[in-house]
Design an enzyme around this catalytic site. Structure first.
Site, PDB file in Angstrom:
ATOM      1  N   PHE A 239       0.840  -1.204   0.000  1.00 54.54           N
ATOM      2  CA  PHE A 239       0.000   0.000   0.000  1.00 54.54           C
ATOM      3  C   PHE A 239       0.875   1.254   0.000  1.00 54.54           C
ATOM      4  CE2 PHE A 239      -3.642   2.583   1.873  1.00 54.54           C
ATOM      5  CZ  PHE A 239      -4.435   2.455   0.737  1.00 54.54           C
TER       6      PHE A 239
ATOM      7  N   VAL B 285       6.409  -1.494 -17.622  1.00 59.79           N
ATOM      8  CA  VAL B 285       7.190  -0.703 -18.581  1.00 59.79           C
ATOM      9  C   VAL B 285       6.467   0.623 -18.830  1.00 59.79           C
ATOM     10  CG1 VAL B 285       8.250  -0.683 -20.879  1.00 59.79           C
ATOM     11  CG2 VAL B 285       7.899  -2.863 -19.715  1.00 59.79           C
TER      12      VAL B 285
ATOM     13  N   LYS C  33      13.176  -3.878 -18.004  1.00 56.52           N
ATOM     14  CA  LYS C  33      12.084  -3.536 -18.931  1.00 56.52           C
ATOM     15  C   LYS C  33      12.340  -4.107 -20.327  1.00 56.52           C
ATOM     16  CE  LYS C  33      11.038   0.532 -16.192  1.00 56.52           C
ATOM     17  NZ  LYS C  33      11.413   1.930 -15.923  1.00 56.52           N
TER      18      LYS C  33
END
Lengths: 351, 351
Positions: free
Chosen positions: B10, B160, B232
């Site tokens: 959170f 990404v 990525k």
């Protein structure tokens, strides 16, 4: 189930689509559960042929490549003989196609004959996919409603930036965002002219080269006065931003007033002239315009050169999202038709 | 049907997601037929609360804003009392959530604890959406298979370029194209540093400012040595281009070798240094790398400045398509989770 396609118009876009369909037949079946046949082609100049069993698309392409009429097509079906000479409306009305690819010539003043083609298709329970800006710029709302009434789809990805996904980007991956503005380079011809003028060439010389390369028409008015960009701006306003505007309310200026001095001045200020189409929502009111603007060289739109197009969406959740890609082309616009057909296929199958 | 969400973690992303969900509740219901409740939040530092009837999300946000534990949450359900103190795995396993939002911290070496969270969710018939690069970079194929086996979804748009649609663009509007290469600016921190160095500042000074602004971590290695971009690139290779590569096969170089002299030299050559992540398919072989490259100033990637990201897809049918947008941010990454949840909703409803 095989989708049955009717092609209304068989120019570069229709031919480009057919080439893709042939080349990717097994890929489309395997990756997208999509199978097709072309059952009808109707072109004002090239002739018309219909076979409920499906046509041999290679033969169609060969005929037009050798400048022969589609009506010389050699029917291969033993069950159902070919029909020849059907006009567009008869083809849409009487053929067994479930998807009509509306690829006739563009008239952004009346929208015809494409408007009639779309309506006829909907009233006969057929989907329409098109790259024709006429119906989309003039009557999108009305056509969308009519399509809904008859339970069919009306997709128009190719009307803005050819197959580069703009409308599908807004409808799909950007869903959930509110779009407060769109702003972009929507006409390749004028962007090519401005790019070449930056390299020191005169407007007149560049225009001549653009005409030779097929980038600009013999009468370049539609491009250089901004009317082509205006039609796209209207489509973006109405489709992406929920407006209901028409040409009268768009402030439209082309690039004919841009001088070499202005280009040089921009260069000295680390900037570039671009013909920008934009739509903005402010206090609930939507305004649209087409106008040359000096763009700072570190802006994403400044690096967009030549015949390339680009569009920036201003969103509430993602800030600015810009997409850059081709704005025209045989295969690129052919793909715009395919992507819309795939959307229909996906929707029908719930995949 | 209301989707029941469990948030594992959170921090800013989870809080950003909750803010969007609250602000857009009626819009999401109306435009996307999407309704939701958050049934569980489990965070290693902030505590854990579960209520099968749904939690009051405003109360959760208020608690963390005032630095209080989630375990001080005041239960409002009369039917089912709240459970407190459940760890992530118990929350995923025992809650009635149908979608798990995996938002725990990223570890691109082991993928844990996110990897375990994903597997637990799948094995219990729950969808996973995540912006965590760990599982996606290390075990995408395996996780996708596991999700399929249990008939659930695994979506990772946020891994990404945060919520800027990259994976969804390839999966949706670009479907039908073959992608032969992707190439882009995938790390905002290093692009910010290079942009500021161009303005004459030293690497050390810019890094300090970036750390102050929260763009760079106290230990900036992950960004400046290219490891973040590498994760990525691996995701793009495996998800968009169907490869099966891991970190060992990626040639990775960061920006620490870029000197002010190199920046000036590029400027004189009408170019700019950018840290480029790329994946290329050639003769069926896929290679990936991260490396600083000198980009000519009229290239679409050259105009991408500051913390902005961009990615170019090289396709067979559309040529190059480039998307430019945010690469990070509370709301932007929050949106990446929402967009994946909307995909699940759409898929389930066949809309």
């Amino acid at each position: 189930m095989k989708h049955k396609l009717a092609l209304i118009g068989f120019g570069t876009v229709g031919q480009g689509l057919c080439e893709i369909l042939i080349n990717k037949k097994s890929e489309l079946k395997e990756n997208h559960d999509f199978d097709w046949e072309v059952v009808a082609v109707s072109d004002l100049l090239k002739g018309s042929v219909y076979c409920p069993d499906g046509l041999d698309v290679n033969q169609l392409l060969d005929l037009v490549k050798s400048d022969r009429s589609l009506e010389e097509y050699e029917c291969k079906s033993k069950k159902a003989p070919c029909e020849f000479g059907w006009d567009a409306v008869t083809t849409i009305h009487d053929s067994n196609a479930d998807i009509v690819c509306e690829l006739s010539y563009t008239d952004v003043k009346t929208g015809e004959p494409a408007l009639t083609h779309c309506k006829t298709a909907f009233e006969n329970g057929k989907h329409v996919v098109t790259s024709n800006k006429g119906p989309a710029a003039l009557k999108h709302k009305e056509l969308k409603k009519l399509a809904e009434k008859y339970g069919v789809q009306f997709f128009i990805e190719g009307t803005v930036m050819s197959g580069t996904p703009v409308l599908n980007l807004a409808r799909g991956p950007l869903a959930g965002c509110s779009i407060s503005a769109v702003r972009g380079i929507l006409n390749g011809t004028t962007n090519y002219i401005l790019t070449e003028m930056e390299a020191g060439k005169s407007y007149e010389d560049v225009l001549k080269t653009a005409q030779k390369l097929g980038y600009a028409e013999a009468d370049p008015t539609g491009d250089v006065e901004g009317y082509d960009a205006m039609a796209k701006v209207i489509i973006l306003a109405n489709v992406v931003m929920g407006a209901d505007i028409s040409a009268e309310s768009v402030d439209c200026e082309g690039i004919t007033g841009i001088t070499p001095e202005m280009i040089n001045e921009a260069k000295q200020n680390n900037a570039r002239w671009k013909l920008i189409g934009s739509v903005e929502k402010s206090n609930g009111k939507i305004t649209a315009r087409v106008k040359p603007e000096m763009i700072p060289s570190d802006h994403p739109l400044a690096g967009v050169m030549g015949a390339t197009n680009a569009l920036t969406f201003s969103t509430d959740l993602l800030g600015d999202v810009t997409i850059v890609g081709a704005g025209a082309g045989r295969t690129e616009t052919g793909f715009s038709i395919l992507t819309d057909i795939l959307s229909i296929n996906k929707f029908q199958k719930g995949i």
